[in-house]
Design a protein around this motif. Structure first.
Motif, PDB file in Angstrom:
ATOM      1  N   LEU A  19      26.033  86.703  -9.384  1.00  0.00           N
ATOM      2  CA  LEU A  19      25.332  87.646  -8.525  1.00  0.00           C
ATOM      3  C   LEU A  19      26.365  88.349  -7.662  1.00  0.00           C
ATOM      4  O   LEU A  19      27.272  87.697  -7.124  1.00  0.00           O
ATOM      5  N   LYS A  20      26.213  89.667  -7.533  1.00  0.00           N
ATOM      6  CA  LYS A  20      27.129  90.481  -6.740  1.00  0.00           C
ATOM      7  C   LYS A  20      26.307  91.237  -5.712  1.00  0.00           C
ATOM      8  O   LYS A  20      25.292  91.844  -6.051  1.00  0.00           O
ATOM      9  N   ALA A  21      26.753  91.198  -4.454  1.00  0.00           N
ATOM     10  CA  ALA A  21      26.017  91.870  -3.387  1.00  0.00           C
ATOM     11  C   ALA A  21      26.947  92.768  -2.588  1.00  0.00           C
ATOM     12  O   ALA A  21      28.102  92.417  -2.335  1.00  0.00           O
ATOM     13  N   SER A  22      26.406  93.926  -2.197  1.00  0.00           N
ATOM     14  CA  SER A  22      27.175  94.902  -1.436  1.00  0.00           C
ATOM     15  C   SER A  22      26.232  95.670  -0.515  1.00  0.00           C
ATOM     16  O   SER A  22      25.102  95.983  -0.901  1.00  0.00           O
ATOM     17  N   VAL A  23      26.698  95.974   0.697  1.00  0.00           N
ATOM     18  CA  VAL A  23      25.908  96.796   1.610  1.00  0.00           C
ATOM     19  C   VAL A  23      25.991  98.240   1.122  1.00  0.00           C
ATOM     20  O   VAL A  23      27.070  98.805   1.016  1.00  0.00           O
TER      21      VAL A  23
END
Length: 180
Positions: free
Chosen positions: A76-80
């Motif tokens: 899983l990859k998260a970015s604002v």
């Protein structure tokens, strides 16, 4: 706290091996388990950006594009992607990898609106976002448009403003029977 941040400062990546205990009755990884992981990484990303506790305010549409199998490695990859005054839109991408073949598949993506809170539960300001490339700008603008579309959709179907007669023809092509 910085006044502005680059999204790479708060990006988070996690990987987890999918076990039989994560599967549903059909032997695929349970969607609820994946949603839980998505919420966790959105929280971590938003908390890194805001440097405070965050809560999930909403989750935009989640489409399960491909099933995840037991034994696959899920990343899983998260970015604002967007910031408001006290809120952030965190984009989350889920990929799974077949460990033996190395084949990677995109399983789903979604957008989590997270709100920064202080110790008493009051919403607090978040740092602005420094947009450094075309992708950053596209993601920021996309979040603005998605929010505007949601507002339009919500207002269009307010009970007080819904015009039943103008929508009756639409229903003729669906498997419904109307008994008013």
């Amino acid at each position: 706290m910085k006044k502005y941040k680059i999204n790479t400062e708060s990006q988070v990546v996690i990987s987890e091996l999918m076990l039989p205990s994560h599967s549903n009755f059909s032997g695929k990884i349970h969607g609820g388990y994946i949603l839980s992981l998505m919420d966790q990484i959105a929280f971590a990303c938003a908390s890194k950006h805001s440097e405070t506790y965050c809560v999930t305010a909403s989750v935009d549409k989640v489409d399960f594009l491909k099933p995840i199998e037991v034994g696959e490695l899920v990343t899983l990859k998260a970015s604002v992607n967007h910031v408001g005054n006290t809120s952030m839109v965190v984009g989350v991408r889920v990929e799974s990898e077949h460990i033996q073949t190395g084949k990677v598949k995109h399983c789903n993506s979604s957008y989590f609106t997270m709100v920064a809170k202080n110790d008493t539960g009051k919403s607090v300001p978040v740092p602005g976002l420094i947009l450094t490339n075309k992708t950053d700008i596209r993601r920021f603008v996309r979040s603005i448009i998605r929010k505007e579309d949601a507002t339009t959709r919500r207002n269009r179907f307010k009970a007080s403003e819904f015009d039943l007669e103008s929508h009756m023809d639409i229903l003729k092509q669906y498997n419904v029977r109307i008994e008013l």
